[in-house]
Design a protein around this motif. Sequence first.
Motif, PDB file in Angstrom:
ATOM      1  N   ALA A 395      17.800 -40.324  95.863  1.00  0.00           N
ATOM      2  CA  ALA A 395      19.017 -40.750  96.683  1.00  0.00           C
ATOM      3  C   ALA A 395      19.363 -39.587  97.719  1.00  0.00           C
ATOM      4  CB  ALA A 395      19.945 -41.263  96.144  1.00  0.00           C
ATOM      5  N   GLU A 396      20.364 -39.598  98.872  1.00  0.00           N
ATOM      6  CA  GLU A 396      20.948 -38.729  99.318  1.00  0.00           C
ATOM      7  C   GLU A 396      22.412 -38.305  99.610  1.00  0.00           C
ATOM      8  OE1 GLU A 396      21.447 -40.525 103.561  1.00  0.00           O
ATOM      9  OE2 GLU A 396      22.778 -42.198 102.794  1.00  0.00           O
ATOM     10  N   SER A 397      22.896 -39.033  98.130  1.00  0.00           N
ATOM     11  CA  SER A 397      24.417 -38.743  97.682  1.00  0.00           C
ATOM     12  C   SER A 397      24.405 -39.647  96.237  1.00  0.00           C
ATOM     13  CB  SER A 397      24.677 -39.195  97.923  1.00  0.00           C
ATOM     14  OG  SER A 397      25.646 -40.107  98.542  1.00  0.00           O
ATOM     15  N   ALA A 398      25.244 -39.203  95.156  1.00  0.00           N
ATOM     16  CA  ALA A 398      26.352 -39.724  94.577  1.00  0.00           C
ATOM     17  C   ALA A 398      26.434 -41.816  94.969  1.00  0.00           C
ATOM     18  CB  ALA A 398      26.654 -39.900  94.142  1.00  0.00           C
ATOM     19  N   ALA A 399      26.555 -41.958  96.135  1.00  0.00           N
ATOM     20  CA  ALA A 399      27.131 -43.397  96.634  1.00  0.00           C
ATOM     21  C   ALA A 399      25.985 -44.251  96.240  1.00  0.00           C
ATOM     22  CB  ALA A 399      27.502 -43.276  98.274  1.00  0.00           C
ATOM     23  N   VAL A 400      24.641 -43.827  96.390  1.00  0.00           N
ATOM     24  CA  VAL A 400      23.160 -44.676  96.707  1.00  0.00           C
ATOM     25  C   VAL A 400      23.145 -44.835  94.747  1.00  0.00           C
ATOM     26  CG1 VAL A 400      21.190 -44.713  97.615  1.00  0.00           C
ATOM     27  CG2 VAL A 400      23.315 -44.199  98.750  1.00  0.00           C
ATOM     28  N   SER A 401      22.666 -46.103  94.439  1.00  0.00           N
ATOM     29  CA  SER A 401      22.021 -46.459  93.609  1.00  0.00           C
ATOM     30  C   SER A 401      21.300 -47.451  93.566  1.00  0.00           C
ATOM     31  CB  SER A 401      23.362 -47.217  92.987  1.00  0.00           C
ATOM     32  OG  SER A 401      24.573 -46.115  92.320  1.00  0.00           O
ATOM     33  N   LEU A 402      20.683 -47.196  92.814  1.00  0.00           N
ATOM     34  CA  LEU A 402      19.387 -47.877  93.288  1.00  0.00           C
ATOM     35  C   LEU A 402      18.425 -49.058  91.881  1.00  0.00           C
ATOM     36  CD1 LEU A 402      16.367 -46.711  95.600  1.00  0.00           C
ATOM     37  CD2 LEU A 402      18.221 -48.268  96.151  1.00  0.00           C
ATOM     38  N   THR A 403      18.882 -50.081  91.957  1.00  0.00           N
ATOM     39  CA  THR A 403      17.909 -51.236  90.380  1.00  0.00           C
ATOM     40  C   THR A 403      16.689 -51.645  91.342  1.00  0.00           C
ATOM     41  OG1 THR A 403      19.593 -51.274  89.488  1.00  0.00           O
ATOM     42  CG2 THR A 403      17.995 -52.506  88.349  1.00  0.00           C
ATOM     43  N   PHE A 404      15.224 -51.060  90.309  1.00  0.00           N
ATOM     44  CA  PHE A 404      13.926 -51.776  91.289  1.00  0.00           C
ATOM     45  C   PHE A 404      13.386 -51.449  89.959  1.00  0.00           C
ATOM     46  CE2 PHE A 404       9.774 -50.647  92.915  1.00  0.00           C
ATOM     47  CZ  PHE A 404       9.498 -51.279  94.107  1.00  0.00           C
ATOM     48  N   GLY A 405      12.463 -53.048  90.228  1.00  0.00           N
ATOM     49  CA  GLY A 405      11.165 -53.158  89.035  1.00  0.00           C
ATOM     50  C   GLY A 405      10.266 -55.234  89.870  1.00  0.00           C
ATOM     51  N   ALA A 406       9.563 -55.077  88.802  1.00  0.00           N
ATOM     52  CA  ALA A 406       8.972 -55.441  88.883  1.00  0.00           C
ATOM     53  C   ALA A 406       8.774 -56.972  87.914  1.00  0.00           C
ATOM     54  CB  ALA A 406       7.562 -55.362  89.392  1.00  0.00           C
ATOM     55  N   ALA A 407       8.770 -58.810  88.016  1.00  0.00           N
ATOM     56  CA  ALA A 407       8.269 -59.589  87.279  1.00  0.00           C
ATOM     57  C   ALA A 407       7.348 -60.493  87.254  1.00  0.00           C
ATOM     58  CB  ALA A 407      10.431 -60.052  86.846  1.00  0.00           C
ATOM     59  N   GLY A 408       6.868 -60.562  85.842  1.00  0.00           N
ATOM     60  CA  GLY A 408       5.239 -61.721  86.192  1.00  0.00           C
ATOM     61  C   GLY A 408       5.766 -62.833  85.254  1.00  0.00           C
ATOM     62  N   GLY A 409       5.026 -63.954  84.573  1.00  0.00           N
ATOM     63  CA  GLY A 409       5.057 -64.798  84.120  1.00  0.00           C
ATOM     64  C   GLY A 409       4.780 -64.163  82.684  1.00  0.00           C
TER      65      GLY A 409
END
Length: 504
Positions: A395-409
Amino acid sequence: MSQPLGRRGLLVTGAATALTLSTVSFAHADSGSPTADGRRTRTVRGILPPGSPDFVHLPVEVPRGVNEIHVAYAYERPAVPAGTQGNALDIGLFDERGTELGGRGFRGWSGGARTEFFVRADAATPGYIPGPVRAGTWHLALGPYTVAPQGLPYEITITLTYGAPGTTPPPVHPPQRAKGRGRAWYRGDCHIHSVHSDGRRTPAEIAALARAAGLDFINSSEHNTYSAHRAWDGLWGDDLLILTGEEVTTRNGHVLALGTDPGTFIDWRYRARDNRFGRFAREISRAGGLVVPAHPHGTCIGCNWKFGFADADAVEVWNGAYTPDDEISLAEWDNLLVASVRSGGGGRRWTPAMGNSDAHRDPDPIGTPQTVVLADDLSREAILAGIRAGHSYVAESAAVSLTFGAAGGRGLHASIGERLRVAPDAPVTVRLEVTGAPGCTAYFVTDQGPLYSSALPGSGSGTVEWRTTASYAAYVRAEVRHPPKVTGLPGALAAFTNPVFLGE
């Protein structure tokens, strides 16, 4: 007293050669006795021609009874034609244990960052290692980084001070663990320079700026020296883990020795053609660190990475302010991901990406960018494990946060750096949550390239979902980008993730 220097022959160091000059001796009668203040001085001059070896050794015979070595040097910088490199001369020091590649004689390196330095038992100039000044043949290591067509005239003044030997205080190194928050996402910047190489900030200033930037950990990464490892006493705390390492700065690229044991020296005196990098990559691993090629498409002389990525634990694809060379590094890294899944490896042996500031001085911001790592705790072992596994985003700074993932059955789920084990045609939902990225657009990138994008709300916080299958996308990673400044070109990154792999 001046002494013209002549060539004394070639000293072979591994597969590389280093020119060795005539010895500077303080034992001859014409050296005289020490002055009233206990000093002897010799001045030597010479000219390095175009095409000089990468390293030129100047032997210095150090008699008994010396407690300090001081070196000052200067060189001419003549005007050169447009497009031609001028003179630049680096310098360092090896003690009586010798200049063997990877040997024990290293006593410091300042590159071209300073014009003088000293070493004695109880102290040394930043970049150099305090310790006993023992009798024997020491070597100044000159590095003609670039040489003008006219040659590189230089002058070196060596002063020996006689007296009691003094004592070397035991080094105090940062602890291996901070308090942390248990299993959590921790923010760090692993490529920072201080006054111990070519930076202008003190370790105290860096620690304060790291805390202000919201960082949980940093890594000491000076060019070709470990002198800063002992410089952080009192600067760590429950809120800041300080790792020790080195930026190994060769003529064919730079590599971060990230999180090595305190006091570890990794040699840099080789090129790709010398077939030596694998040996020193293994030394980094044995010292508990990670091998991370830095700014692989950097535009400075010698910054472009030529050693390949077979030995890399991760690669720094975003270095400082986002520029076109970072875009090229990001694309090259993505090609490595494609190769890992299309060669039958299925992504099981892949190279994670990270980003760091490479901050040197004001106004370079610490923590722009920063690598955000999922780790079991705020410890050296856990942070390095998270980086190695690719459980991280940038991230470009502490202001940016991500949550990322993938789900299946059947409740299957995978997060950053993990694999979602689903059948080739089973439906998969990819989900990205973003905060702190106003005006940006989110992209989902696969082994085919970007396949989906969505503008984020004006607040910069939002959720983006996309449905796919493992047969269509071998992996998915997320990018969050600012609007492009030039039509048809990608905008600068605000953040990106390591991939989630799809399929059995």
